[in-house]
Design a protein around this motif. Structure first.
Motif, PDB file in Angstrom:
ATOM      1  N   SER A 109      -7.264  -2.880 -11.507  1.00  0.00           N
ATOM      2  CA  SER A 109      -6.945  -1.399 -11.045  1.00  0.00           C
ATOM      3  C   SER A 109      -8.075  -1.338  -9.870  1.00  0.00           C
ATOM      4  O   SER A 109      -9.450  -1.711 -10.161  1.00  0.00           O
TER       5      SER A 109
ATOM      6  N   ASP B   1       0.892  -1.293  -0.036  1.00  0.00           N
ATOM      7  CA  ASP B   1      -0.092  -0.067   0.173  1.00  0.00           C
ATOM      8  C   ASP B   1       0.876   1.211  -0.039  1.00  0.00           C
ATOM      9  O   ASP B   1       1.925   1.413   0.523  1.00  0.00           O
ATOM     10  N   THR B   2       0.439   2.364  -0.762  1.00  0.00           N
ATOM     11  CA  THR B   2       1.246   3.625  -0.826  1.00  0.00           C
ATOM     12  C   THR B   2       0.653   4.498   0.377  1.00  0.00           C
ATOM     13  O   THR B   2       0.977   5.848   0.222  1.00  0.00           O
TER      14      THR B   2
ATOM     15  N   ASP C 106      -8.497   7.766  -5.727  1.00  0.00           N
ATOM     16  CA  ASP C 106      -7.175   7.313  -5.873  1.00  0.00           C
ATOM     17  C   ASP C 106      -7.490   6.114  -6.627  1.00  0.00           C
ATOM     18  O   ASP C 106      -8.524   5.271  -6.593  1.00  0.00           O
ATOM     19  N   SER C 107      -6.179   5.579  -7.021  1.00  0.00           N
ATOM     20  CA  SER C 107      -6.201   4.093  -7.908  1.00  0.00           C
ATOM     21  C   SER C 107      -4.981   3.472  -7.504  1.00  0.00           C
ATOM     22  O   SER C 107      -3.782   4.137  -7.426  1.00  0.00           O
ATOM     23  N   ILE C 108      -4.835   2.284  -7.454  1.00  0.00           N
ATOM     24  CA  ILE C 108      -3.688   1.561  -7.560  1.00  0.00           C
ATOM     25  C   ILE C 108      -3.754   0.634  -8.833  1.00  0.00           C
ATOM     26  O   ILE C 108      -4.815  -0.291  -8.934  1.00  0.00           O
TER      27      ILE C 108
ATOM     28  N   ASN D 262      -3.536   8.694 -13.862  1.00  0.00           N
ATOM     29  CA  ASN D 262      -4.470   7.949 -13.055  1.00  0.00           C
ATOM     30  C   ASN D 262      -5.818   8.485 -12.564  1.00  0.00           C
ATOM     31  O   ASN D 262      -6.496   8.508 -11.725  1.00  0.00           O
TER      32      ASN D 262
END
Length: 436
Positions: free
Chosen positions: A170, A145-146, A162-164, A297
């Motif tokens: 995604s 995790d960021t 937000d997205s990862i 993003n």
């Protein structure tokens, strides 16, 4: 630290973990927020979280094509495995939803801060959402995790979407309210606001949007003279032309050059895709290829190309499918998704490239149109990292044919007038000689 404990099913109030579901904040779409209150054996809260999330997953079909599936938790969410942690196990927030899908995040802390550490997501392609999936069964992805460290005894809040991205998945998060390591069982009254929310002011300008973005949930944009999205004024400038490519090993397998402009009915202006901030990903195959463009993003566009056999026993490629996701950062609105899997455009011979220098419009849905500029594309059989000979699109060809045809017609008309004039003049001359 409380010892690890788990709740039996069905859920009950005295249980160590409670999972509550509530409708999310209003927006263009009504969606569900997931609310989890994890308690220890003494019924004291140790983790509290409320957030919205969805998942966009690319998967391969039995016909070696690629499609997208969207998943989001709804009212059948469970919470098995959520725990306050102990000396050997980190606190864990875990949910399960749908036909065998699950998501979890664990937490660590220092003397002053806490943060999310590892996210795990499992999706089950036996779900009906993955129609004709080539691989059946659960697939798990794990990502660090960021999330930035948050001060202990404060609630982390972030309305920003937000997205990862990891592998073919995604993950989208928004409207997050979270506190891990809750002290004395009472959620703190002090907030830690994410940087994205701090930097967002209203009115604001996002990416290439060149006008003020209104509060869409409280002040819908309407005009008496132009209510339809197709009448939205375009920016004066054209989008920048981007050069994109994919590699299969050390060889280029797909080339694309184009400027992209998006007409989204839910947005107040057209959106230009900026190639300088766009990430490129995707996949190449013998009969199917996907080009994914992700701009800052915020926008995600998947172009799916396919190969077909014609009656002349030749092969051609064409654009078969477009899928689009727009992440909104206003008021925590749910991502906007649109797609069309029944296209048949940008058609040309396999081994050639397709080119169209003039503006084209791809009608994805009534709510989304994509305008392309200076387009050139070759998703198959790229040799030496160069485009093959291009076949011009019919509008360009027509633009050459029409002037030639009109010119020829005008030339013929002038010739007929001249012939008629000389014939008439000759008759008048002969008539004069007879009278003399």
């Amino acid at each position: 630290m409380a010892t690890r404990s788990r709740c039996p099913r069905p859920l009950s109030l005295p249980c160590c973990c409670l999972l509550l579901l509530a409708l999310g904040s209003p927006g263009f779409f009504q969606s569900h927020a997931v609310e989890v209150d994890v308690k220890d054996l003494s019924n004291n809260t140790c983790i509290y979280a409320k957030w919205m999330m969805s998942f966009l997953i690319k998967y391969e079909t039995n016909s070696s094509e690629y499609k997208n599936a969207t998943l989001k938790p709804s009212t059948n969410v469970t919470h098995d495995g959520s725990t306050c942690g102990n000396n050997t196990h980190a606190p864990l927030l875990a949910i399960q939803f749908g036909a065998g899908h699950s998501w979890s995040i664990n937490f660590t802390k220092t003397n002053e801060t806490y943060q999310g550490n590892i996210i795990s997501f499992t999706y089950n392609t036996n779900d009906a959402a993955f129609k004709d999936a080539k691989t059946k069964g659960p697939i798990t992805i794990v990502v660090n995790d960021t999330m930035h460290p948050v001060q202990l005894n404060t609630v982390y809040k972030c309305h920003h979407l937000d997205s990862i991205e990891v592998a073919n998945v995604s993950l989208f998060f928004w409207n997050v309210i979270l506190q891990a390591f809750v002290q004395n069982g009472t959620v703190s009254k002090h907030d830690s606001t994410c940087e994205a929310d701090k930097s967002t002011v209203a009115p604001t300008t996002i990416a290439n949007l060149t006008t003020t973005v209104a509060n869409l949930t409280t002040a819908p944009i309407t005009t008496a003279s132009s209510p339809m999205p197709t009448t939205t004024s375009k920016p004066v400038e054209k989008p920048l032309i981007g050069n994109y490519s994919l590699k299969d090993g050390d060889k280029t397998c797909l080339l694309a050059t184009m400027g992209l402009q998006l007409n989204v009915s839910q947005e107040p202006v057209l959106i230009n895709i900026n190639p300088k901030t766009t990430n490129v990903s995707g996949s190449c195959g013998n009969t199917s290829a996907i080009l994914r463009l992700s701009d800052s993003n915020r926008t995600f566009i998947d172009f799916t190309f396919a190969v077909k056999n014609t009656s002349a026993n030749t092969q051609r490629f064409y654009l078969k499918e477009v899928n689009f996701t727009l992440i909104r950062s206003i008021n925590g609105s749910e991502p906007f998704n649109a797609g069309n899997n029944n296209l048949s455009i940008w058609d040309t011979f396999l081994g050639s490239s397709y080119m169209c220098q003039k503006e084209q419009t791809v009608l994805v849905t009534e709510d989304l149109q994509i305008h392309t500029f200076d387009l050139r594309i070759q998703p198959f059989k790229v040799q030496d990292n160069k485009y093959a000979k291009a076949e011009d699109c019919s509008p360009d060809v027509d633009n050459f044919i029409v002037p030639i045809t009109v010119g020829a017609a005008l030339g013929g008309l002038v010739a007929l007038v001249l012939v008629a004039y000389f014939v008439s003049h000759k008759k008048h001359s002969n008539a004069g000689y007879q009278q003399f």
